[in-house]
Structure formats: C-alpha cells, structure tokens
Design a protein around this motif. Structure first.
Motif, PDB file in Angstrom:
ATOM      1  N   UNK A 171      -0.266  10.185   2.822  1.00 36.66           N
ATOM      2  CA  UNK A 171      -0.106   9.779   2.176  1.00 36.66           C
ATOM      3  C   UNK A 171      -0.162   9.119   2.098  1.00 36.66           C
ATOM      4  N   UNK A 172      -1.154   7.865   2.335  1.00 34.64           N
ATOM      5  CA  UNK A 172      -1.906   6.703   2.458  1.00 34.64           C
ATOM      6  C   UNK A 172      -3.351   7.064   2.068  1.00 34.64           C
ATOM      7  N   UNK A 220       1.048  -1.022   0.213  1.00 32.23           N
ATOM      8  CA  UNK A 220       0.190   0.475  -0.238  1.00 32.23           C
ATOM      9  C   UNK A 220       1.049   1.151  -0.224  1.00 32.23           C
ATOM     10  N   UNK A 221       2.095   1.150   0.593  1.00 27.21           N
ATOM     11  CA  UNK A 221       3.298   1.712   0.234  1.00 27.21           C
ATOM     12  C   UNK A 221       4.127   1.955   0.148  1.00 27.21           C
ATOM     13  N   UNK A 222       5.345   2.453  -0.093  1.00 30.10           N
ATOM     14  CA  UNK A 222       6.759   2.424  -0.207  1.00 30.10           C
ATOM     15  C   UNK A 222       7.497   2.869   0.886  1.00 30.10           C
ATOM     16  N   UNK A 271       2.053   4.984  -3.691  1.00 32.18           N
ATOM     17  CA  UNK A 271       2.698   6.178  -2.790  1.00 32.18           C
ATOM     18  C   UNK A 271       4.218   5.696  -2.395  1.00 32.18           C
ATOM     19  N   UNK A 272       4.486   6.968  -2.056  1.00 30.08           N
ATOM     20  CA  UNK A 272       6.038   6.552  -1.809  1.00 30.08           C
ATOM     21  C   UNK A 272       6.597   7.585  -1.218  1.00 30.08           C
ATOM     22  N   UNK A 331       5.966  11.399  -3.206  1.00 32.07           N
ATOM     23  CA  UNK A 331       4.653  11.547  -2.604  1.00 32.07           C
ATOM     24  C   UNK A 331       5.068  12.566  -1.576  1.00 32.07           C
ATOM     25  N   UNK A 332       5.786  12.120  -1.223  1.00 30.34           N
ATOM     26  CA  UNK A 332       6.702  13.112   0.071  1.00 30.34           C
ATOM     27  C   UNK A 332       8.200  12.774  -0.064  1.00 30.34           C
ATOM     28  N   UNK A 333       8.597  13.511   0.953  1.00 35.52           N
ATOM     29  CA  UNK A 333      10.090  13.666   0.735  1.00 35.52           C
ATOM     30  C   UNK A 333      10.519  14.156   2.318  1.00 35.52           C
TER      31      UNK A 333
END
Length: 222
Positions: free
Chosen positions: A115-116, A46-48, A74-75, A96-98
């Motif tokens: 993010x999720x 679902x996300x990385x 999403x990453x 998606x974000x940092x």
C-alpha cells in the motif's frame, strides 16, 4: 514511515502497534473514529489502518471524511465483515486495501508495504506551487535555481508542505522540528522563517511563509 492504527479492540490495536513497530514503522494508536479524525487533522501520517466497526464514527465515516477533504493518504480497512458488498463499499469510498479479520500479522505487514509503495510516486522530492524540495540533498529549487538549506530550514519547510492545510501552530513546529529544545523559542522560529523567505524571494518564487497568531503558514503571492 508513520502510521495511525484506529481500532476499538484495545488489545488488538496495541498488538498491531507492537508488530508494526518491530517491522520498522512508527505507529500511533486510537480507539474510536472521532479521535482518529482529530489525530489526522493534527499530525502527518504516511498511512492509516482503520477498523470499520468503531464507536463515535465508524471506519467508513472516517474514510469518507478524509477523502472529501482531498487527503490522499493511503488507507487499509480492517473488519470482521467479509461480504463482497462491504469490501466494495470500502473501495468505493477510497480505501486502498481491505483485510478481513482474523488475519495473520505477516499478511498485514505485506499489505502495508504494498500500500505504501503504490502510493509513493517519487519519494525524493516534495513540491508546493513552484518550489521543489530535494529530500536527500535538502535543497530548495525554483525556476532551475536551487539553494542549500540548513537542517532546520529544510525540516520547517518540509513540515509545512506536508501539512494538509500547509499551516501549523508554532507549538507543533517547536515540537516536531526542534524537539522542544529548552533553548529554542518563537524568536528562533521567526529567525528561520526570515532565512527561508530571503531564499524564496531570491528564487523569485510565488511562495512565502507567514507567522501570525501563533500559526505559521505557506502563502501564495499573486
């Protein structure tokens, strides 16, 4: 929710896994970009959470590859690099974000939640071609008609829809859907595929399920 953490700092990766597990997320961990790519191709996440500075392939390369494959997972990028240009590069590649190191675990969890949530358009349904799966009711619908599915029928079809290639080896289905029960084998899987195909045909869907050479896949009938 299932996440993959890829970071070559082994102690940090394991600490993040423990924190996220405590927050209610199921997490896998790997320590280089090549292994991350292999896991992403085999599993459903679902996300990385990707560290940028990794051996084999760095986080930018992993992100670039999965976006080229049209994966919209999403990453969140992690890095000791905090320059604006580094962040822009990550976003340009589709992050998606940092999050810059060092960071607090509370901030990490908050960013993962956001993010999720932003990536979740409607978590109640799964759609493929002309069929719609209701995740809460475990029903299969097409052309305003729907059938109730058994738990195993639903889990099998949902897994195939979620897979990027809409295909899966039989061994993975046995593991994920039936948890490798000793009384379940390929014949059982074939039986449930036949149940689903009858329903799909009755719904006049363009979708069918085929099994061949130890692989199960969704097919579109023209």
């Amino acid at each position: 929710m299932r996440l993959l953490i890829a970071d070559d700092e082994i102690n940090l990766a394991r600490a993040l896994q423990a924190v996220l597990l405590d927050a209610g997320y199921d997490c896998d961990v790997c320590y280089d970009g090549k292994n991350a790519i292999d896991l992403i191709s085999q599993e459903i996440y679902d996300g990385l959470i990707l560290d940028i500075m990794m051996p084999e392939k760095n986080g930018y390369e992993v992100l670039s590859l999965i976006r080229k494959q049209k994966k919209d997972i999403p990453v969140l990028l992690l890095s000791a690099l905090s320059e604006v240009d580094d962040k822009i590069k990550g976003f340009d590649l589709g992050a998606n974000d940092y999050l810059s190191k060092p960071f607090s675990t509370k901030e990490l969890i908050a960013r993962v939640k956001v993010m999720l949530k932003e990536n979740m358009v409607d978590d109640s349904y799964l759609q493929y071609q002309d069929i719609l799966l209701n995740k809460k009711e475990e029903t299969l619908a097409c052309k305003n008609i729907k059938y109730q599915l058994s738990t195993y029928e639903y889990s099998l079809l949902a897994m195939l829809i979620k897979m990027e290639s809409h295909a899966s080896p039989v061994w993975l289905v046995l593991e994920k859907v039936w948890q490798n029960r000793v009384d379940v084998n390929v014949k059982t899987v074939e039986l449930y595929i036949s149940y689903l195909n009858r329903k799909l045909k009755a719904l006049q869907s363009c979708v069918s399920i085929q099994i061949h050479e130890e692989k199960i896949e969704l097919c579109v009938n023209i």
